[in-house]
Motif scaffolding. Structure first.
Motif, PDB file in Angstrom:
ATOM      1  N   TYR A  14      66.331  48.658  78.864  1.00 29.88           N
ATOM      2  CA  TYR A  14      65.678  47.500  79.492  1.00 29.88           C
ATOM      3  C   TYR A  14      66.236  46.164  78.980  1.00 29.88           C
ATOM      4  O   TYR A  14      65.643  45.122  79.230  1.00 29.88           O
ATOM      5  N   ASN A  15      67.335  46.211  78.223  1.00 30.97           N
ATOM      6  CA  ASN A  15      67.903  44.979  77.677  1.00 30.97           C
ATOM      7  C   ASN A  15      68.821  44.352  78.747  1.00 30.97           C
ATOM      8  O   ASN A  15      70.018  44.604  78.807  1.00 30.97           O
ATOM      9  N   TYR A  16      68.207  43.532  79.583  1.00 28.95           N
ATOM     10  CA  TYR A  16      68.930  43.054  80.766  1.00 28.95           C
ATOM     11  C   TYR A  16      70.083  42.105  80.424  1.00 28.95           C
ATOM     12  O   TYR A  16      71.069  42.062  81.137  1.00 28.95           O
ATOM     13  N   ASP A  17      69.954  41.363  79.322  1.00 24.85           N
ATOM     14  CA  ASP A  17      71.088  40.508  78.924  1.00 24.85           C
ATOM     15  C   ASP A  17      72.286  41.379  78.558  1.00 24.85           C
ATOM     16  O   ASP A  17      73.430  41.061  78.907  1.00 24.85           O
TER      17      ASP A  17
ATOM     18  N   LEU B 258      72.847  44.471  79.660  1.00 27.57           N
ATOM     19  CA  LEU B 258      73.348  45.112  80.885  1.00 27.57           C
ATOM     20  C   LEU B 258      74.230  44.148  81.685  1.00 27.57           C
ATOM     21  O   LEU B 258      75.290  44.527  82.180  1.00 27.57           O
ATOM     22  N   ARG B 259      73.781  42.894  81.772  1.00 27.00           N
ATOM     23  CA  ARG B 259      74.582  41.905  82.513  1.00 27.00           C
ATOM     24  C   ARG B 259      75.927  41.672  81.842  1.00 27.00           C
ATOM     25  O   ARG B 259      76.961  41.593  82.493  1.00 27.00           O
TER      26      ARG B 259
ATOM     27  N   GLU C 195      63.502  53.043  87.437  1.00 25.78           N
ATOM     28  CA  GLU C 195      63.858  52.048  86.405  1.00 25.78           C
ATOM     29  C   GLU C 195      65.275  52.287  85.884  1.00 25.78           C
ATOM     30  O   GLU C 195      66.021  51.340  85.629  1.00 25.78           O
TER      31      GLU C 195
ATOM     32  N   GLN D   6      67.614  51.014  88.505  1.00 23.44           N
ATOM     33  CA  GLN D   6      67.644  49.545  88.543  1.00 23.44           C
ATOM     34  C   GLN D   6      68.403  48.980  87.341  1.00 23.44           C
ATOM     35  O   GLN D   6      69.069  47.944  87.441  1.00 23.44           O
ATOM     36  N   ALA D   7      68.309  49.671  86.191  1.00 24.81           N
ATOM     37  CA  ALA D   7      69.101  49.249  85.021  1.00 24.81           C
ATOM     38  C   ALA D   7      70.591  49.392  85.356  1.00 24.81           C
ATOM     39  O   ALA D   7      71.403  48.507  85.059  1.00 24.81           O
TER      40      ALA D   7
ATOM     41  N   TYR E 274      71.830  46.551  87.461  1.00 22.50           N
ATOM     42  CA  TYR E 274      72.182  45.323  86.725  1.00 22.50           C
ATOM     43  C   TYR E 274      73.669  45.315  86.375  1.00 22.50           C
ATOM     44  O   TYR E 274      74.351  44.308  86.517  1.00 22.50           O
TER      45      TYR E 274
ATOM     46  N   SER F 185      76.590  43.122  88.406  1.00 28.07           N
ATOM     47  CA  SER F 185      77.294  42.092  87.619  1.00 28.07           C
ATOM     48  C   SER F 185      78.798  42.295  87.675  1.00 28.07           C
ATOM     49  O   SER F 185      79.552  41.559  87.035  1.00 28.07           O
TER      50      SER F 185
END
Ligand code: PEP
Ligand code: MN
Length: 356
Positions: free
Chosen positions: A193-196, A198-199, A220, A223-224, A227, A231
């Protein structure tokens, strides 16, 4: 909305399309791999006429987004190549490829340990080396890994054994410094869930192994993955590593139905980690067999030359000899599945089916 461009479309062509979209107030970005060139439009664009998009130079196909994770659910990203022939070796994972076995220790413990285990897993038949240098430990007083030094030891060992390297990065700020020493960035279960992160990994050119979160739903997880894909990095490998349930005898519960479901929902390769799923070395072999039988593209397993002496996760570490047995199982099961799939292809007449 996704605009799929002709393979031969030039950078100029994609940039021109981006400019046109931007002039019309639409946010969009280029996403590409060796075989695909896409522009993903992230703003709402229902009010624009369809021909505005289809008539942009070089556009081959316009795909309206209906799914929550359209890139993850697209069957286009089906095989991921890791590593390089020139450095540590190359391995393909995914559709149409032999299932892979990836092995190595939970943690890189020393230069000697990782050299010994790298050569041992190579001899056992593994196709890539795993090992943690940055360790996400539940307890802050437990061994946290050797960090960048550990990763450098692993890169050296892997080069000598000719195995691509898979290792975890926990923070976006570690991505750039780690990049030269690994072939696949692993996102651990705790960081799904660490979206920064993943981006940031979406901006890299090397593949990502994305592990399912401890209690993440399949949506989920997808969706991860989205990301990373949205990107710009289309090389994502999913990994089922067990989820939290009410069961206490096992570290986690291996969700093999997720593997079969993911294989039907997405083209992305799917691996299984039976080590973290069970926490018990005696269960690694049967669950590896089951993983391949239900369609996984490979298994990633913790192996150590002195399993009981592993600094972390000793109870689930297996020996290189045990890993070699699993490599043989995986090959046999994959051959059998190929035979079954061949004989069940609907190319024979009904009479032949009855006779068989
Ligand atoms: C690992 O693979 O080293 C690991 C820590 O696994 P997970 O993130 O699945 O717990
Ligand atoms: Mn571990």
């Amino acid at each position: 909305m996704i605009l799929s461009f002709q393979k031969a479309a030039s950078d100029e062509c994609l940039n021109k399309a981006l400019r046109r979209l931007s002039e019309n107030g639409l946010a969009a970005q280029i996403v590409e791999s060796a075989s695909r060139r896409l522009i993903v439009i992230t703003s709402e664009c229902d009010s624009m006429p369809g021909h505005f998009f289809s008539q942009l130079e070089g556009v081959e196909k316009v795909v309206k987004l209906t799914a929550r994770s359209p890139l993850a659910e697209d069957s286009g990203c089906a095989t991921v190549g890791i590593g390089s022939e020139e450095r540590r070796g190359r391995l393909f994972i995914g559709l149409g490829r032999k299932p892979v076995v990836i092995g190595g220790p939970c943690s890189v413990e020393s230069r000697e340990q990782i050299f010994e285990v790298a050569h041992a897993v190579k001899i056992a038949g593994a196709g890539a080396l795993r090992g943690g240098a940055f360790k996400p430990r539940s307890n802050p007083y437990d061994f946290q890994g050797l960090g960048l030094d550990g990763l450098k030891f692993m890169a050296e060992a892997a080069e000598s054994a000719r195995l691509p390297v898979i290792s975890e990065v926990m923070s976006p700020r570690d991505v750039e410094i780690c990049e030269p020493y690994l072939d696949v960035f692993q996102v651990g279960a705790r960081n799904m869930y660490n979206y920064d992160l993943l981006r940031e990994l979406g901006r890299q050119t090397k593949p990502i192994l994305l592990k399912r979160g401890l209690s993440a739903t399949i949506d989920e997880l997808l969706q991860a993955a989205e990301y990373v894909l949205a990107s710009g990095n289309l090389q994502v490998i999913l990994c089922e590593r067990g989820i939290r349930t009410y069961e206490t005898r096992l570290r986690n519960t291996l969700d093999l139905s997720a593997v079969a479901l993911l294989k039907s929902l997405t083209g992305l390769p799917v691996l299984v980690d039976p080590s973290h799923a069970t926490g018990k070395r005696e269960l690694i072999r049967p669950l590896s067999r089951a993983a391949i039988a239900c369609g996984a593209d490979g298994v990633i397993i913790e192996a150590h030359c002195q399993p009981e002496k592993s600094i972390s996760d000793a109870a689930q570490a297996i020996s290189p000899a045990a890993l070699a047995d699993i490599v043989k199982d995986v090959d046999l099961i994959a051959d059998t599945l190929r035979q079954i799939d061949k004989t069940s292809e609907p190319d024979s007449s009904p009479e032949e089916c009855i006779l068989r």
